[in-house]
Design a protein around this motif. Sequence first.
Motif, PDB file in Angstrom:
ATOM      1  N   ASP A  64       0.831  -1.193   0.000  1.00 47.58           N
ATOM      2  CA  ASP A  64       0.000   0.000   0.000  1.00 47.58           C
ATOM      3  C   ASP A  64       0.873   1.254   0.000  1.00 47.58           C
ATOM      4  N   TYR A  65       1.604   1.434  -1.082  1.00 48.29           N
ATOM      5  CA  TYR A  65       2.463   2.614  -1.169  1.00 48.29           C
ATOM      6  C   TYR A  65       2.249   3.272  -2.518  1.00 48.29           C
ATOM      7  N   ARG A  66       2.689   4.512  -2.609  1.00 47.35           N
ATOM      8  CA  ARG A  66       2.642   5.133  -3.928  1.00 47.35           C
ATOM      9  C   ARG A  66       4.036   5.582  -4.323  1.00 47.35           C
ATOM     10  N   VAL A  67       4.249   5.666  -5.616  1.00 44.67           N
ATOM     11  CA  VAL A  67       5.563   6.015  -6.135  1.00 44.67           C
ATOM     12  C   VAL A  67       5.499   7.432  -6.685  1.00 44.67           C
ATOM     13  N   ARG A  68       6.449   8.218  -6.259  1.00 52.25           N
ATOM     14  CA  ARG A  68       6.456   9.632  -6.635  1.00 52.25           C
ATOM     15  C   ARG A  68       7.772   9.933  -7.343  1.00 52.25           C
ATOM     16  N   VAL A  69       7.686  10.408  -8.548  1.00 58.63           N
ATOM     17  CA  VAL A  69       8.894  10.843  -9.242  1.00 58.63           C
ATOM     18  C   VAL A  69       9.003  12.349  -9.044  1.00 58.63           C
ATOM     19  N   GLY A  70       9.967  12.752  -8.233  1.00 61.30           N
ATOM     20  CA  GLY A  70      10.103  14.161  -7.874  1.00 61.30           C
ATOM     21  C   GLY A  70      10.955  14.901  -8.889  1.00 61.30           C
ATOM     22  N   LEU A  71      10.324  15.827  -9.582  1.00 64.38           N
ATOM     23  CA  LEU A  71      11.034  16.613 -10.593  1.00 64.38           C
ATOM     24  C   LEU A  71      11.213  18.032 -10.078  1.00 64.38           C
ATOM     25  N   ARG A  72      12.043  18.804 -10.777  1.00 60.32           N
ATOM     26  CA  ARG A  72      12.259  20.162 -10.289  1.00 60.32           C
ATOM     27  C   ARG A  72      11.075  21.051 -10.676  1.00 60.32           C
ATOM     28  N   ASP A  73      10.912  22.079  -9.883  1.00 59.22           N
ATOM     29  CA  ASP A  73       9.893  23.076 -10.161  1.00 59.22           C
ATOM     30  C   ASP A  73      10.521  24.088 -11.113  1.00 59.22           C
ATOM     31  N   PRO A  74      10.025  24.160 -12.344  1.00 53.96           N
ATOM     32  CA  PRO A  74      10.700  25.003 -13.335  1.00 53.96           C
ATOM     33  C   PRO A  74      10.760  26.480 -12.943  1.00 53.96           C
ATOM     34  N   ASP A  75       9.875  26.897 -12.029  1.00 54.97           N
ATOM     35  CA  ASP A  75       9.843  28.318 -11.675  1.00 54.97           C
ATOM     36  C   ASP A  75      10.741  28.663 -10.488  1.00 54.97           C
ATOM     37  N   SER A  76      11.354  27.645  -9.888  1.00 51.36           N
ATOM     38  CA  SER A  76      12.114  27.924  -8.678  1.00 51.36           C
ATOM     39  C   SER A  76      13.600  28.003  -8.974  1.00 51.36           C
ATOM     40  N   SER A  77      14.278  28.761  -8.141  1.00 50.99           N
ATOM     41  CA  SER A  77      15.718  28.928  -8.357  1.00 50.99           C
ATOM     42  C   SER A  77      16.532  28.179  -7.319  1.00 50.99           C
ATOM     43  N   LYS A  78      15.867  27.331  -6.516  1.00 49.78           N
ATOM     44  CA  LYS A  78      16.608  26.692  -5.422  1.00 49.78           C
ATOM     45  C   LYS A  78      17.518  25.561  -5.898  1.00 49.78           C
ATOM     46  N   TYR A  79      17.384  25.162  -7.137  1.00 50.02           N
ATOM     47  CA  TYR A  79      18.131  24.004  -7.613  1.00 50.02           C
ATOM     48  C   TYR A  79      19.519  24.391  -8.114  1.00 50.02           C
ATOM     49  N   VAL A  80      20.457  23.510  -7.921  1.00 43.96           N
ATOM     50  CA  VAL A  80      21.814  23.776  -8.401  1.00 43.96           C
ATOM     51  C   VAL A  80      22.133  22.828  -9.545  1.00 43.96           C
TER      52      VAL A  80
END
Length: 628
Positions: free
Chosen positions: A403-419
């Motif tokens: 009973d789990y779900r799978v989440r593919v976490g992608l970047r938020d195109p509008d955010s600048s927090k990613y390096v």
Amino acid sequence: MADSQEKQRKTLEERDQMSDLERLRHSTAHVLATAIAKLWPDAQFAAGPPVENGFYYDVDLEHRITPDDFDAIEGEMKKIVKENQVFEKEIVSRAEALKMAQSGRLAALGDRDTPSVFKIDLLEEIPEDEEISLYKNGDFWDLCAGPHVGRTGNCKAFKVMSVASAFYKGDASNPQLQRVYGTAFKNRTLLTEHLERLEEAKLRDHRKLGKDLDLFHIDEAVGQGLVLWKPNGAVIRQELQNFIGEHLVRQGYSQVFTPHIGKLDLYRTSGHFPYYADSQFPPVIEKESMKALADEGCGCGELSNKLESGEVDGFLLKPMNCPHHIKIFQSNHHSYRDLPVRLAEFGTVYRWEQSGELGGMTRVRGFTQDDAHIFCTEDQVKDEILGCLELVKIVLGTLGMDDYRVRVGLRDPDSSKYVGDPAKWDKAESALREAATTLGTDFAEEPGEAAFYGPKIDFVVKDVIGREWQLGTVQVDYNLPERFGLEYIGSDNSPHRPVMIHRAPFGSMERFVGVLIEHFAGKFPTWLAPEQVRILPISEKFVDDAQAVYDQLREDGIRVKVDSADEKVGAKIRLAQLDRIPYMLIIGAKEQELNQVSVRHRDRGDEGALSVVDFREKVVAEIASRSL
RNA sequence: GCUCUUGUAGCUCAGGGGUAGAGCACUUCCUUGGUAAGGAAGAGGUCAUGGGUUCAAUUCCCAUCAAGAGCUCCA
């Protein structure tokens, strides 16, 4: 974050898709608001949407609503339901709506001295081209896009559940409102069933069972969010670690051990200090520096500046294991022939979680990850991810957690927090997406759920009260190899940058065991049970026989105890059942004579007599196969 | 971190301005009993901590610490 405001406002399309149940709950929220407005006419209402198990309405009110008020609120609600008021939709112009809001008429039973402040704010957010509608039930008029059920009489089966506080529009800088939660169902039977399910869920809460079954303890004197594993809990954790350990060997991992602290410079290089200083334990400053600083009379702010600039050095309790593993990788030269290098460690990390976030085993300040880092070539990324997912599937499958779900976490195109380089992000995201499709289970792509250094696949499960917890995780990282300047020599005899994969099938031992306790409701499969067998002599006369069986079972490494208390066997069985022991062996005159044991299983009940040898074989096989 | 609620024996909880109570667990005794509680006696508490109000505080008020719910956050 950025989308929290959008979440407050559903699009018209989404509203059309509201299920019957959501429609009912949303309507019941209006009934709740009507009741509150009757009791406290100065109430200012914000939003009142349906949620997973019911609905809520946010209200700003001088009076502090407490559970003592629930009876009165429900009483008013019942009256409104009985009046069977019609939910009437009315389209109005923006100007009309604004006028009503100014005179306090919205979300109220009549005009008031003060405007309907939140409704004015919400009005301003409605796009120009969208129609503005009111819903009226009796004298209660509310700005609302609907949809609703026909009449308040449809909202019979409801209950006010709780009151809490919430920031207006989910923004911590906004004022806090009182959020009244309720639930509603089509009929009373369904409501009662729901309430019973909640009661049952409470019984399997890992915090309660952790105490009852003596699994873990959190002590004020040690610190918030710092888990003490008691002997019973430690058995479960050790078994899980052994289980993972076996699979690590099969999958070609190398086990490493690293210390719990590292120099600040290590984390300056990784980018975690001072960037994440807020969620770390404060640094440990070197003795000499400490003394010099004290002599200078250095203040707190000054110290923090000096730490940030690197003028003063110290150590950090490690908030993650990656930098240590990177340094192990870097301590050798690597040829492309060596890759992938897979380093695994049950590594304990420390994070300064906000005090309001802590709870039981699921959110703590010190926890042990079943961590590993894979250093590989770009071409190997996909296969390595597949290997990681395979491991997660084995783990969850063995434990019967489907009973789990799978989440593919992608970047938020509008955010600048990613390096990192967007091109590499694209590549990593598509590698993960591809791997996820091979999983055979549905998965959801969620923009904004990526880590700041790379995209990830998470396995998310729910706890007994429906909260979601991330367990297993597989994360691609193009960032740290860059920051640490990692290299391997390719077949072209020139240096290349490896890709890093972080992965933890359990996530953390603490959270995983917490969730596991609730998953099994404390009834662990035999291989995990802290006490696998309890021997219950019928009376004192058979204690020696019990002891002999005990000795035999111990030879096979079975975790067994003898209950030699001066009690009737019924009482001993009851205790063993409460302790959720898989097998009870009853020994009396009959068994003594035939050299047998009477087997009782905690779920299956009386299973008849077996010779000690047969029982041993059966249990040893059950444990070895890790069957459920 | 924020709002609200809570903190009494190892556990679950009752009580309440005049320095405390139950059940379970624990110890001892009686009992030697066949698949979820045999009986009796005993021991166990600075009522979370620190202030304040009061003749008197565990009880009322404030602060702190901790727990719970929700919000915010989660490398």
